[in-house]
Design an enzyme around this catalytic site. Structure first.
Site, mmCIF file in Angstrom:
data_model
loop_
_atom_site.group_PDB
_atom_site.id
_atom_site.type_symbol
_atom_site.label_atom_id
_atom_site.label_comp_id
_atom_site.label_asym_id
_atom_site.label_seq_id
_atom_site.Cartn_x
_atom_site.Cartn_y
_atom_site.Cartn_z
ATOM 1 N N TYR A 105 -15.080 4.354 8.323
ATOM 2 C CA TYR A 105 -13.569 4.459 8.678
ATOM 3 C C TYR A 105 -13.224 5.077 10.060
ATOM 4 C CZ TYR A 105 -8.777 5.837 7.094
ATOM 5 O OH TYR A 105 -7.499 6.087 7.428
ATOM 6 N N GLY A 148 0.814 -1.188 -0.136
ATOM 7 C CA GLY A 148 0.010 -0.030 -0.077
ATOM 8 C C GLY A 148 0.725 1.304 -0.153
ATOM 9 N N GLN A 149 0.172 2.423 0.106
ATOM 10 C CA GLN A 149 0.964 3.762 -0.102
ATOM 11 C C GLN A 149 1.971 3.825 1.206
ATOM 12 O OE1 GLN A 149 -1.341 7.159 1.086
ATOM 13 N NE2 GLN A 149 -0.174 8.537 0.081
ATOM 14 N N ASP A 186 1.714 -8.938 2.242
ATOM 15 C CA ASP A 186 0.296 -8.209 1.599
ATOM 16 C C ASP A 186 -0.510 -9.528 1.244
ATOM 17 O OD1 ASP A 186 0.002 -5.294 0.406
ATOM 18 O OD2 ASP A 186 -1.317 -6.632 -0.433
ATOM 19 N N ILE A 187 -1.736 -9.295 0.693
ATOM 20 C CA ILE A 187 -2.643 -10.301 0.348
ATOM 21 C C ILE A 187 -2.278 -10.753 -1.228
ATOM 22 C CG2 ILE A 187 -4.392 -8.580 -0.412
ATOM 23 C CD1 ILE A 187 -6.518 -10.732 0.776
HETATM 24 C C1 AKB Z 1 -8.047 8.995 3.996
HETATM 25 O O1 AKB Z 1 -8.276 10.250 3.373
HETATM 26 O O2 AKB Z 1 -9.034 8.117 4.033
HETATM 27 C C2 AKB Z 1 -6.684 8.867 4.551
HETATM 28 C C3 AKB Z 1 -6.646 9.197 6.153
HETATM 29 C C4 AKB Z 1 -6.442 10.912 6.133
HETATM 30 O O3 AKB Z 1 -6.850 8.432 6.675
HETATM 31 N N1 AKB Z 1 -5.778 9.566 3.791
#
Ligand code: AKB
Length: 317
Positions: A142, A11-12, A34-35
């Protein structure tokens, strides 16, 4: 940290953190997982690599035992905008990987780092100078996973003595692996467009202030917090860290100092705008500075010079 496992090396953050950890601790001592394999050539060629689905605890445990791992960097997550489109996926991946890592860390006496985010805050948080300890009522799935992750990290520390530590990353700007599905991604994509000579469509409106950080500072933060003297830590999960904050007009103006023909227009993404509006304008990261010496090196000006230079070489421009 002597033997480290990085989950999410593709990932990033993972693609750069894996290489940085290998340069500090030695290639053979940092297992990239990683997967999806293969990973970028640099990672494939500089140390051990394992395929791992982090939602499968047995797979993590097997790798931890096989390589005598004593520290896990769990970077597995679905970013904010993608998670909002598929909340169950966001929850299952984010929480599944974290709980598995915490349990494996408990059983195998590993330390564990899991990034939290500015997404752990919400519209009822004070958005200017967001304090370290404040209201955390995020409006996104999130953010819900990030708050739950912070609480679980502290719970595993106080209940089981698991050395769990974390930082709340702002938007991360980088040039190795593109982020995907985040709200702050525009601040990466704008540099790619500027270097490629393309017009950029900005998904967030003028005046949308967000905290940001250049990847080299994020890598330092991820390593330094894990190396910090535990007796100095009043907080653990999770520390506010930031390096700069700007709105789309400010980053556009900074890029135009170097690329005067570059054009940005606005094409708003309502979902991303709503998320961005609920996140801090800027956080207070005094606790990270005082408790473990966090000190970023990059601001908007020197980051822009570096990003344009690296991406110009990458794309032969
Ligand atoms: C997102 O934008 O979802 C992420 C973060 C700030 O957690 N880059």
């Amino acid at each position: 940290m002597k033997k480290i496992l990085v989950l999410g090396s593709g990932g990033q953050i993972g693609s750069e953190l894996t290489m940085r950890l290998r340069s500090v601790y030695g290639g053979a001592n940092v297992v990239a997982a990683d997967i999806k394999l293969p990973l970028i050539d640099d990672i494939m060629q500089s140390g051990p690599v394992e395929q791992c689905d982090a939602t499968n605890a047995a797979q993590i445990a097997e790798i931890v035992k096989k390589h005598n791992i004593d520290a896990i960097y769990n970077l597995v997550a679905i970013l904010s905008a993608t998670a909002e489109k598929n909340p169950m996926l966001g929850w299952n991946i984010g929480m599944g990987a974290l709980l598995n890592c915490l349990e494996v860390a408990r059983e195998n006496k590993c330390a564990i780092f899991t990034p939290s985010s500015i997404g752990a805050f919400g519209a009822s948080t004070p958005l200017d100078g967001t304090p370290q300890d404040t209201i955390q009522r995020p409006n996104t799935i999130y953010g819900v996973t990030k708050v739950a992750g912070e609480l679980l990290g502290d719970y595993y520390f106080t209940r089981f003595g698991v050395d769990a530590r974390s930082v709340r990353f702002p938007g991360l700007i980088s040039n190795v692996t593109l982020p995907g599905g985040g709200t702050t991604d525009y601040a990466v994509e704008i540099y790619y467009a500027a270097v490629k000579g393309e017009k950029f469509s900005c998904p967030l409106k003028k005046g949308t202030l967000l905290d940001m950080m250049y990847m080299p500072d994020a890598l330092d933060a991820a390593i330094n917090i894990m190396e910090a003297d535990p007796s100095k830590l009043i907080h653990r999960n999770s520390f506010n860290v930031t390096a700069m904050h700007f709105d789309p007009e400010e980053i556009y103006a900074e890029i135009r100092k170097h690329k005067p023909d570059f054009v940005m227009e606005y094409q708003l993404d309502d979902m991303r705008q709503k998320i961005a509006d609920s996140w801090p304008n800027w956080m207070d990261d005094t606790c990270a500075r005082e408790e473990w010496g966090f000190k970023p090196k990059f601001n908007l000006q020197n980051m822009t010079v570096d990003m344009l230079d690296i991406l110009s070489k990458k794309f032969g421009k």
